[in-house]
Scaffold this motif. Sequence first.
Motif, PDB file in Angstrom:
ATOM      1  N   ILE A  40      52.036  11.631  39.393  1.00 30.67           N
ATOM      2  CA  ILE A  40      52.761  12.065  38.047  1.00 30.67           C
ATOM      3  C   ILE A  40      53.871  11.158  37.615  1.00 30.67           C
ATOM      4  O   ILE A  40      54.122  10.661  36.629  1.00 30.67           O
ATOM      5  N   THR A  41      54.648  10.719  38.590  1.00 28.12           N
ATOM      6  CA  THR A  41      55.674   9.660  38.471  1.00 28.12           C
ATOM      7  C   THR A  41      55.135   8.313  37.810  1.00 28.12           C
ATOM      8  O   THR A  41      55.618   7.815  36.925  1.00 28.12           O
ATOM      9  N   ARG A  42      53.849   7.930  38.522  1.00 29.81           N
ATOM     10  CA  ARG A  42      53.317   6.630  37.969  1.00 29.81           C
ATOM     11  C   ARG A  42      52.991   6.846  36.413  1.00 29.81           C
ATOM     12  O   ARG A  42      53.087   5.935  35.563  1.00 29.81           O
ATOM     13  N   LEU A  43      52.295   7.778  36.356  1.00 26.30           N
ATOM     14  CA  LEU A  43      51.882   8.064  34.971  1.00 26.30           C
ATOM     15  C   LEU A  43      52.961   7.893  33.855  1.00 26.30           C
ATOM     16  O   LEU A  43      52.840   7.528  32.637  1.00 26.30           O
ATOM     17  N   LYS A  44      53.983   8.533  34.320  1.00 24.05           N
ATOM     18  CA  LYS A  44      55.257   8.701  33.372  1.00 24.05           C
ATOM     19  C   LYS A  44      55.612   7.171  32.719  1.00 24.05           C
ATOM     20  O   LYS A  44      56.106   7.131  31.830  1.00 24.05           O
ATOM     21  N   ASN A  45      55.568   6.464  33.941  1.00 29.16           N
ATOM     22  CA  ASN A  45      56.056   5.087  33.734  1.00 29.16           C
ATOM     23  C   ASN A  45      55.102   4.027  32.645  1.00 29.16           C
ATOM     24  O   ASN A  45      55.190   2.944  32.635  1.00 29.16           O
ATOM     25  N   VAL A  46      53.922   4.639  32.670  1.00 31.85           N
ATOM     26  CA  VAL A  46      53.014   3.763  31.878  1.00 31.85           C
ATOM     27  C   VAL A  46      53.346   3.334  30.467  1.00 31.85           C
ATOM     28  O   VAL A  46      53.677   4.504  29.632  1.00 31.85           O
TER      29      VAL A  46
END
Length: 260
Positions: A40-46
Amino acid sequence: MAKKILDENGVLYLWGKIKTLVFGKVDKVEGKSLVDDTEITRLKNVKNYDDTAVKKDITTMQGKIETLEQNGYDDTQLRKDIADTYETKANVTTHTGNTTVHITAAERTAWNQAEANAKTYADGLAGNYDAKGSATTAETNAKSYADGLATNYDAKGSATTAETNAKSYTDAEIGKVKAKMVAGMHYKGSVDNYSDLPTTNEVGDMWNVKTASEHNKAGDNVVWDGKAWDNQGGTIDLSAYVKDTDIVAITNEEIDKITA
């Protein structure tokens, strides 16, 4: 070769594995996600995709297209090339006055002679096959053939000859003919056992044997062929069927491998 089957024990074992998998699942909780927090954190930074460069290239291409449309396309040379190549047209009325040769001299001669040749052929047919003359000859031939038949095959005379020949047959000869006409299988009845079959028989006598023996299955019909009893039941090939001894239950270890 042994054939594997899933027996009752195998079904119970397989059902136990299914229940373990179903009961070990993670249920959805209201307000929470099944996706890992790290993902979830990785997707937020895309970041959003930057299409500025693509839009610029598209604008440039549109400008070039508009310039071509404004200037117009000059097809003068193309039209000239087509006219120079195909300006000579065939004279389809007679095929004799063309400046450009489309057919050979021999072909032109044959073309011009076609009508005359057709007329000559038609005149020849009319001369060789006169309709009325041919019909007259056919009628004469048919009458001669019919007269010959009437002379050689007199109906009344033939019937008289047949009657005389029929009366000349003896009773013994008629009996032989009758025997051949009725020859075949004759159902005589049933016996309890193969050993009960009669010893004096005529060819074609058929008996039903109720009890099985080394010679027959229960209910088989047998026919006397003049020397021995011929079983009409035949044989059944069971080689394609699986025997009970060839069936083996699948093991729990094999089930584990399948469901792994």
